[in-house]
Design a protein around this motif. Sequence first.
Motif, mmCIF file in Angstrom:
data_model
loop_
_atom_site.group_PDB
_atom_site.id
_atom_site.type_symbol
_atom_site.label_atom_id
_atom_site.label_comp_id
_atom_site.label_asym_id
_atom_site.label_seq_id
_atom_site.Cartn_x
_atom_site.Cartn_y
_atom_site.Cartn_z
ATOM 1 N N SER A 94 0.823 -1.213 0.000
ATOM 2 C CA SER A 94 0.000 0.000 0.000
ATOM 3 C C SER A 94 0.855 1.259 0.000
ATOM 4 N N LEU A 95 2.102 1.119 0.430
ATOM 5 C CA LEU A 95 3.048 2.243 0.416
ATOM 6 C C LEU A 95 3.960 2.171 -0.812
ATOM 7 N N GLY A 96 3.602 1.333 -1.755
ATOM 8 C CA GLY A 96 4.357 1.238 -3.007
ATOM 9 C C GLY A 96 5.585 0.367 -2.942
ATOM 10 N N GLN B 191 11.242 3.053 -3.693
ATOM 11 C CA GLN B 191 9.795 2.971 -3.820
ATOM 12 C C GLN B 191 9.101 3.715 -2.684
ATOM 13 N N PHE B 192 9.627 3.560 -1.477
ATOM 14 C CA PHE B 192 9.029 4.253 -0.336
ATOM 15 C C PHE B 192 9.159 5.768 -0.478
ATOM 16 N N THR C 195 6.610 7.076 -2.904
ATOM 17 C CA THR C 195 5.276 7.141 -2.299
ATOM 18 C C THR C 195 5.183 8.303 -1.319
ATOM 19 N N LYS C 196 6.242 8.515 -0.564
ATOM 20 C CA LYS C 196 6.258 9.603 0.412
ATOM 21 C C LYS C 196 6.105 10.956 -0.283
ATOM 22 N N ALA D 85 4.608 11.462 -3.158
ATOM 23 C CA ALA D 85 3.237 11.519 -3.665
ATOM 24 C C ALA D 85 2.261 11.867 -2.541
ATOM 25 N N VAL D 86 2.479 11.312 -1.365
ATOM 26 C CA VAL D 86 1.613 11.611 -0.215
ATOM 27 C C VAL D 86 1.765 13.068 0.202
ATOM 28 N N ALA E 285 -2.656 9.904 2.785
ATOM 29 C CA ALA E 285 -1.848 8.714 3.063
ATOM 30 C C ALA E 285 -2.738 7.477 3.032
ATOM 31 N N PRO E 286 -2.178 6.324 2.646
ATOM 32 C CA PRO E 286 -2.966 5.082 2.642
ATOM 33 C C PRO E 286 -3.490 4.778 4.046
#
Length: 206
Positions: A116-118, A158-159, A162-163, A165-166, A172-173
């Motif tokens: 979910s966090l990519g 990847q994290f 995602t960070k 993008a959030v 956040a997911p």
Amino acid sequence: MSSSLSVYLLDVAATRALVGSGDDQLLEVIRGNFGDDLARDDDYHSHAIGKGAPTADEALRAVIHGGPFSENQDHAFQYGYAYERLCSLTGVFLRNDCFTPHRGDWLSVVDQGLVSLGITAVSVEAFSHGAPPAPLPYTFTPGCGEWTPDHIARALEQFEATKRAVDESGQAPPLEPEVVEAVMQCLDWMRHAEARPGFGVIGFRS
């Protein structure tokens, strides 16, 4: 019934190379460090040993010398535990309170949190269903798996993506607090490895 997950920070390639190395000096060091544990495990597994399974010391010697291994699959667990002793001696034990003890499909639940966090480059369930390095025979318990430096580097990239993008979206997911805590512990393992070139993580589920 609960399970545990023990994870170690170490040079994955160098650790694999110790299997079958024939390093008798290393064998003596392990015996010296784990003598009481070897005797305790022999007592615990006395029934299996009575039926032909190797003793803890015999399994340890087989791992260091690359064999011989029992052809009976029911005896393979001893070589898995011997390999874990090798990792515990040469590696650094990493904090694991989010995973020990755990029940049911907890590792899969945490993997879902990672996804979910990519983060798809690593999986904690891989520590449960992986296999020790060849020529060690496969055993379900202890489960064994590894995160290589390349996988860890990709997972951290990847994290971070995602960070970002959030941060841009402000969304956040939705994750349960205990899953967030476990994911953060996984990221902590990876950051420890990232700080030491060539290092990764080897984990054992038992």
